[in-house]
Design an enzyme around this catalytic site. Structure first.
Site, PDB file in Angstrom:
ATOM      1  N   THR A  11      76.230  49.085  18.084  1.00 42.83           N
ATOM      2  CA  THR A  11      74.830  48.708  17.990  1.00 42.83           C
ATOM      3  C   THR A  11      74.099  49.442  16.874  1.00 42.83           C
ATOM      4  O   THR A  11      73.020  49.031  16.475  1.00 42.83           O
ATOM      5  CB  THR A  11      74.150  49.008  19.330  1.00 42.83           C
ATOM      6  OG1 THR A  11      74.637  50.283  19.775  1.00 42.83           O
ATOM      7  CG2 THR A  11      74.524  47.993  20.375  1.00 42.83           C
ATOM      8  N   ALA A  59      68.106  52.296  22.123  1.00 40.30           N
ATOM      9  CA  ALA A  59      67.296  52.716  20.973  1.00 40.30           C
ATOM     10  C   ALA A  59      65.999  53.350  21.457  1.00 40.30           C
ATOM     11  O   ALA A  59      65.595  54.421  20.980  1.00 40.30           O
ATOM     12  CB  ALA A  59      67.018  51.534  20.054  1.00 40.30           C
ATOM     13  N   PRO A  91      66.020  47.768   9.769  1.00 34.91           N
ATOM     14  CA  PRO A  91      66.114  46.307   9.645  1.00 34.91           C
ATOM     15  C   PRO A  91      67.532  45.811   9.389  1.00 34.91           C
ATOM     16  O   PRO A  91      67.871  44.696   9.764  1.00 34.91           O
ATOM     17  CB  PRO A  91      65.208  46.013   8.435  1.00 34.91           C
ATOM     18  CG  PRO A  91      64.275  47.170   8.352  1.00 34.91           C
ATOM     19  CD  PRO A  91      65.039  48.356   8.857  1.00 34.91           C
ATOM     20  N   GLN A 151      72.300  43.046  14.954  1.00 29.42           N
ATOM     21  CA  GLN A 151      72.273  42.850  16.408  1.00 29.42           C
ATOM     22  C   GLN A 151      71.896  41.413  16.748  1.00 29.42           C
ATOM     23  O   GLN A 151      72.478  40.802  17.641  1.00 29.42           O
ATOM     24  CB  GLN A 151      71.263  43.807  17.049  1.00 29.42           C
ATOM     25  CG  GLN A 151      71.768  45.221  17.178  1.00 29.42           C
ATOM     26  CD  GLN A 151      72.979  45.284  18.078  1.00 29.42           C
ATOM     27  OE1 GLN A 151      72.883  45.088  19.276  1.00 29.42           O
ATOM     28  NE2 GLN A 151      74.133  45.507  17.498  1.00 29.42           N
ATOM     29  N   GLY A 169      63.907  47.243  21.872  1.00 23.30           N
ATOM     30  CA  GLY A 169      65.333  46.964  22.087  1.00 23.30           C
ATOM     31  C   GLY A 169      65.758  45.599  21.572  1.00 23.30           C
ATOM     32  O   GLY A 169      64.988  44.649  21.613  1.00 23.30           O
ATOM     33  N   GLU A 191      70.221  42.385  23.179  1.00 22.08           N
ATOM     34  CA  GLU A 191      70.471  41.193  23.981  1.00 22.08           C
ATOM     35  C   GLU A 191      69.605  39.984  23.630  1.00 22.08           C
ATOM     36  O   GLU A 191      70.018  38.844  23.835  1.00 22.08           O
ATOM     37  CB  GLU A 191      70.349  41.566  25.457  1.00 22.08           C
ATOM     38  CG  GLU A 191      71.576  42.349  25.860  1.00 22.08           C
ATOM     39  CD  GLU A 191      71.407  43.313  27.016  1.00 22.08           C
ATOM     40  OE1 GLU A 191      72.109  43.144  28.001  1.00 22.08           O
ATOM     41  OE2 GLU A 191      70.583  44.239  26.931  1.00 22.08           O
TER      42      GLU A 191
END
Lengths: 341, 172, 748
Positions: C473, C515, C640, C646, C710, C713
């Site tokens: 991640t 994070a 970024p 992600q 975050g 997901e």
């Protein structure tokens, strides 16, 4: 993987001798399917005969008859990228590029491709029955998970398919296979090489004990299809998947009429599926939808679906029409651009 | 080794050139090149993702060709020259593809990365880089579960000299 | 909170990049030890029953085999099932490897062969002969769903559906426009590229160093100590690199148990690595069916939302996810009825897989919303704007921040949505139909209590330590950015250590919270470290004597007076003066620990708007996803570059969910049959075309002290629905079961 003896053969005769000495020995070259199957415990040979050092199995050469001889050890990529193959038998190059991955095509050999085994889930899983792996144990693919399975030429004992792309093109091109064995060399028509499962699905082909493939021979008459051909493969992702249906279409069109035609299907049967009646139906016709549809009907006659693959019958029909259309137009399917023209 | 001998299940001597160095080894016939590298030679940069030629994580260069090392028997590599990810950097300098993979964030977990990079080295050598479509097709033997595919293509295009700078997403 | 940030907020390459591209990053199965033994697992062929006999003689007779462990000779382990419960276990009785003769699922480990070599262990495993007493099993959700039930015990951290609001059934019946459908998602398998593996290094004297593929080293450590009755001091779990997790490493998997068991019994180092085939015998995303009905006015305004989900779980645990709550959160309606039920199957327990629950529920909700757009003639984006939730009606709370409107706007603009002809089948090029579809995404934002240590040494280097993982991640990198900015150091002067159970406490890496949580902990530790440094720097006689925090700046490895930049002290100098060990500060961050934490008065979520273009060959049904634009609102973006990755990854997962991924089970055998990466399809490079990621500006001061919400997901959540909606736009066919394969497109 069961331990095995390793034998490095230095000549074809040596390899044949080794095979005869150890009946359950297997020939290994690229290893891409055999080593895979040995790790799963599907193949458990007591000896491997390494033929990769046999020089006479190499090379792509012109034959006296005017065709090409492709040595059994020539890797799939070398065949696909060979200039003579590309110019004279482009259908073969295209079919090879539709299969597997660059890494596998670098390792997999011509002879090995012919002898690769089915991708049937049950065949691969030693914790399930399978008539091909363990004769008499049953075929759970019938009534089980059978998306990848046969719609043509299957039997009550086995509905597995042959997974090769290359072989579909070789079938269409009318190749021959030169083998060497304890009783000397012989040539086998491609159509006679792979078997339908019948009541002996454990036998994929007609190679006899002790025989090894020396070369594949491409006949000069198949060069007539270089201008009008296409290999169209349909699968569950855009690359690196076995065919749900693939079509090798090759036409010789003169003055608007088809004078010769070849049509073979992959992913639908225990062997590349060809039927001369379907090709005969095309000869003498203009290259149009009506003729293509008639050929498709002929080729798919008797098709029988199972729980998860009945869709392949109609998909195959449509794919045949499209591939013949591409062949007629002289615009073969690209294996890179995923649009289907 | 005599050509005819059935050497049984004992180990077999082989000589290979591994990342530029000659190596004399004794290998068991059942050992794959991948397991030889990882378990016996402690070269764990080459990854085992599936062990069946279905993911590409084990890709190495054998005589310059990209090959799935999991399906190669070590005993059959006698006389061959093998390059793994550990052999790509020269004199402490990253191979251009290694640098481009970092620059373009062409990996996340890093597990498929050595195979991707070895595969890309061969891809460029093969010349299958004329378009993004061609790169995508000819890199499809290397799965990336993190989904870094677009960045992998960017990194390769960068190295073949056709690529824009790494995308810098500005906040809207 | 971070002043004069040089690195935070700017694109930075991964600091673990050089190790990963050179093959030097070491994963669980790559640690070694003198005298390492290799374990190979034998798994069951049947789904339910008992082992009648297990014959290991042939295996044990094979040269090189050390021992074969089965339920018959397994060393003593904990008796109570609760001892096997890990930190994130759902309610139920966790699976206990080799515990008894009982078979609970196909693929269950029933023996471990340990040998001197991997090859010998593998060969011997095939020689273990087992006979079974088969009992009837059920692996088919289509049948089991008829015995569905509301889970009696709720899973910790998983909100159950909110209480019904109004009378949804009545309101649905009375609504002028009604949409109702059943939406199904196949069971999926995580398939991280690194198979699950554990290398246990026997350190002597009962001490173990465990290299486990895990998303939580402290969870693995606690599991091992509980199950084997070991002291925490004797078990250290170290996993600096994880070859993909996606949720599969949240709970300890059985290879950990087996490797530790063998190591303790044999008093030597042992490695156990799952084969790819065996990876299909453990955690997976549960097959889930959704029943959704929407009642709306002619203007598309929602009156009633009903959403019921039935998800598969195992016979022995009640795995739970948030599947239906999103339907009461994303759009306001007066009448809402949400239900979530489970159905038991004879499989291993499902588990969390990238955005557990959300893409399942949202595939249903966002497909239904698309159907509502078609039925009302309202543009799909406009429909969502008309039904925009200004507060969390499930919880009756305001949001900490919500820039979903900006996502719709930015995504639509970048995609060119205004050029869409809404009529299905209206856009084409050659033989291909073109479809444009969109969907919303939403996922939890929040923090978990996490600690971190920051240590400055006399050489001017800053060491950051935290037990959390980096599963790809980018955690290493963002923590280095935060720390570098906090102390005014270049990133090269920061070393980050993660994935070691002896480091300051952290939860499992999951839930998109790392994070925000680890980042805030590092920020807090660095802040304390600054205070400690300044206190020393401000001592009598120093050039900065008497300086207060507001008087100085940390810059270029120095503390410098703002008033007189000539007055400064090198950080290394300050440290050197205070002794040889450096100066360290350890701090924790988490809900309630720092004043800025998410108060119970607010709800916090990330949002997205996903736009998809598909091209489908009209006759052949071959589908290509040619373009995705994913506009995301997730608070502050620390990096970024890695943040974009992600989202890219999430989108690729969404494409896989939409088109490819499906475990094919033979229900007569109770066994997954496509247990390989050749037959279980995940997207390959050729499947992935153009993906654009947009981060919209979103300021959030309540979710975490560093403004982060975050990203792990949110990328997947709306993607599959957007693709399915694009398929409808292209073809007029509404496909309500994933994956959308060629046969479904042809049959429609």
């Amino acid at each position: 993987m069961k331990r095995f003896s390793y034998h490095r053969a230095d000549s074809v005769a040596d390899a044949v001798q080794a095979l005869c000495a150890t009946p359950d020995a297997r020939i290994v070259a690229g290893g891409t399917n055999l080593v895979d199957l040995m790790k799963y415990g599907v193949e458990t040979p007591s000896a491997l005969v390494d033929v990769t050092r046999i020089a006479s199995l190499n090379g792509i050469d012109d034959t006296d008859e005017g065709g090409l001889r492709i040595g059994a050890l020539v890797p799939n990529r070398t065949v696909a990228e060979d200039e003579r193959v590309a110019a004279r038998f482009p259908l073969l190059a295209s079919a090879i590029l539709a299969g597997a991955t660059p890494q596998l095509r670098n390792a997999a050999t011509t002879g090995g491709n012919l002898n690769q085994r089915t991708r049937c889930y049950y065949f691969y899983d030693t914790k399930t029955p399978c008539n091909k792996r363990e004769p008499g144990s049953g075929c759970p693919a019938i009534g089980g998970v059978n998306r990848l399975h046969a719609i043509l030429g299957a039997s009550e004992h086995c509905i597995a398919t042959h997974p090769s792309d290359m072989c579909v093109a070789l079938a269409a091109l009318g190749a021959e296979i030169r083998v060497e064995g304890p009783n000397g060399p012989r040539r086998i028509r491609f159509a006679d090489y792979h078997r339908l499962p019948g009541d002996a699905p454990e036998r994929d082909n007609t190679l006899q004990p002790g025989e090894i493939i020396e070369a594949v021979l491409l006949p000069p008459e198949a060069e007539a299809f270089a201008g009008h051909h296409s290999y169209l493969k349909l699968r569950d992702r855009l690359s690196y998947a076995f065919a749900l249906v693939s079509v090798a279409a090759a036409l010789d069109i003169r003055e608007g009429r088809i004078v010769a035609a070849r049509l073979a299907l992959g992913g639908v049967a225990h062997k590349p599926w060809r039927r001369e009646e379907a090709e005969a139906a095309l000869v003498g016709s203009p290259a149009d939808e009506a003729a293509f549809a008639a050929a498709a009907t002929q080729l798919l006659e008797g098709a029988q679906g199972h729980e998860h693959n009945t869709f392949k019958i109609e998909l195959a029909r449509r794919a045949i029409l499209r591939a013949l259309g591409q062949a007629a137009a002289g615009t073969p399917q690209s294996q890179t651009d995923k649009r289907i023209a | 080794m005599p050509a005819h001998a059935i050497v049984g299940t004992q180990t077999v001597p082989i000589e290979i050139t591994l990342n530029g160095k000659r190596r004399s080894l004794e290998v068991s016939p059942v050992t794959t090149l991948l397991d030889l590298l990882r378990n016996h030679l402690d070269l764990t940069g080459t990854k085992k993702g599936c062990d069946h030629g279905q993911c590409g994580a084990c890709t190495v260069l054998i005589d310059g060709q990209r090959i799935n090392s999991c399906l190669q028997l070590a005993v059959m590599q006698d006389g061959k020259s093998i390059t793994t990810i550990e052999g790509l950097a020269q004199d402490g300098r990253l191979h251009p593809l290694q640098a481009a993979f970092i620059e373009h964030d062409a990996f996340q977990c890093g597990y498929c990365t050595p195979g991707q990079i070895c595969s890309a080295v061969a891809l460029i050598e093969e010349g299958h880089t004329t378009s993004r479509e061609e790169i995508r097709e000819f890199m499809s033997g290397n799965l990336c579960r993190c989904g870094a595919y677009t960045n992998i293509v960017d990194a390769i295009e960068d190295v073949v000299g056709r690529r824009r700078q790494p995308v810098q997403e500005a906040a809207e | 909170m971070l002043k004069n940030d040089l690195h935070v907020g700017s694109p930075r390459s991964r600091i673990d990049g050089p190790a990963k591209v050179t093959g030097q990053a070491t994963y669980a199965a790559e640690f070694t030890a003198a005298d390492l033994a290799h374990g190979y697992i034998v798994e069951s062929a049947i789904a339910r029953g008992r082992i009648v006999s297990i014959d290991t003689a042939a295996a044990e007779a094979l040269p090189g085999v050390i021992r074969v462990f089965t339920h018959e000779n397994r060393p003593k382990t904990a008796w109570f099932t609760y001892k096997y419960r890990d930190m994130v276990a759902p309610p139920g009785a966790p699976f206990r490897p080799l515990y008894s003769d009982e078979i609970q699922y196909s693929g269950q480990p029933i023996a471990l062969v340990v040998a001197e070599s991997f090859e010998a262990a593998r060969e011997a495993a095939a020689l273990v002969a087992v006979t079974y007493d088969r009992q009837p099993h059920e692996t088919d959700l289509a049948r089991a769903r008829h015995d569905s039930y509301e889970p009696p015990k709720k899973r910790n951290g998983i909100a159950p559906p909110p209480a019904p609001r109004g009378d949804a059934q009545q309101a649905f019946g009375a609504a002028p426009v009604r949409i109702a459908g059943e939406y199904a998602i196949a069971s999926e398998h995580h398939n991280p590229m690194e198979p699950h593996a554990t290398t246990v290094v026997w350190e002597g004297g009962g001490k173990l160093t465990v290299h486990d593929k895990t998303q939580g080293v402290q969870n693995s450590q606690a599991y091992v100590t509980n199950v084997f009755g070991l002291s925490g001091d004797d078990v250290r779990v170290v996993s600096p690199y994880v070859g993909g997790g996606f949720g599969s490493g949240l709970r300890p998997q059985h290879q950990l148990f087996l490797a530790v068991m063998a190591s303790l019994a044999l008093e030597r180092s042992v490695r156990v690595e799952l084969t790819r085939q065996q990876m299909f015998g453990h955690v997976h995303r549960p097959e889930t069916v959704n029943l959704v009905s929407l009642g709306a006015g002619e203007d598309g305004k929602l009156h009633a939302i009903q959403h019921q989900a039935i998800a598969a779980t195992s016979r022995f645990e009640d795995h739970q996810e948030v599947v239906v709550n999103w339907s009461g959160l994303l759009y306001p309606a007066e009448h809402v009825d949400l239900r979530y039920e489970l159905a038991k199957l004879d499989t291993y327990s499902p588990g969390d897989m990238r955005a557990p629950g959300a893409p399942l529920g949202l595939f249903a909700l966002e497909s239904a919303m698309d159907e509502l757009a078609v039925a009302t003639g309202v543009d799909p984006v406009e429909l969502r704007l008309r039904n925009y939730a200004e507060r969390d009606e499930n919880e009756d709370k305001p949001f900490t921040s919500k820039e979903l409107r900006a996502c719709y706007r930015a995504g639509a603009e970048r995609f060119g949505w205004s050029r869409r002809d809404p009529r299905p089948g209206s856009m084409r090029e050659g033989r291909e139909l073109i479809g444009w579809g969109m969907a919303s995404g939403v996922w939890d934002a929040g923090m978990m209590k996490t600690s971190a240590r920051a240590t400055l040494t006399a050489d001017g280097r800053l060491a950051i330590a935290c037990a959390t993982s980096d599963i790809g991640t980018g955690t290493y990198t963002i923590l280095a950015q935060i720390a570098a900015d906090a102390l005014g150091l270049p990133m090269e002067a920061v070393d980050v250590a993660l994935g070691d159970s002896t480091l300051p406490e952290a939860p499992v890496q999951g839930g998109s919270w790392t994070a925000a949580s680890a980042g805030s902990a590092v920020a807090a530790a660095c802040s304390s470290l600054r205070d400690a440094l300044l206190t020393r720097a401000a001592a009598e006689g120093s050039p900065l004597a008497g300086a207060k925090a507001d008087d100085v700046i940390f810059e270029g490895g120095h503390i410098r007076s703002l008033a007189d930049p000539a007055r400064s002290l090198a950080l290394g100098e300050i440290v050197a003066a205070s002794g040889p060990d450096g100066i360290a500060a350890t701090e924790s961050a988490g809900p309630g620990l720092i004043g800025m934490m998410l108060p119970k008065s607010h709800s916090s979520y990330t949002h997205s708007a996903v736009f998809a273009e598909v091209r489908i060959d009209e006759e052949l049904g071959v589908l290509r996803v040619t373009r995705i634009v994913n506009a995301v609102a997730a608070g502050r973006i620390l990096n970024p570059k890695t943040a974009r990755s992600q989202i890219l990854g999430g989108v690729v997962w969404g494409i896989g969910m939409a088109l490819h991924e499906e475990a094919l089970t033979d229900h007569r055998l109770g066994r997954i049959m496509n247990h390989s990466l050749a037959e279980y399809h995940v997207p390959v490079n050729a499947d992935i075309d153009d993906i654009e990621v947009i981060f919209v500006e979103e300021s959030d001061e309540k979710t975490s002290p560093i403004g982060v919400k975050g990203l792990g997901e949110i990328g997947i959540v709306g993607t599959a629905a957007a693709i399915a909606n694009a398929v409808h736009h292209a073809t007029g066919k509404r496909i309500r079961s994933l994956p959308i394969t060629i046969d479904k497109i042809l049959q429609g």
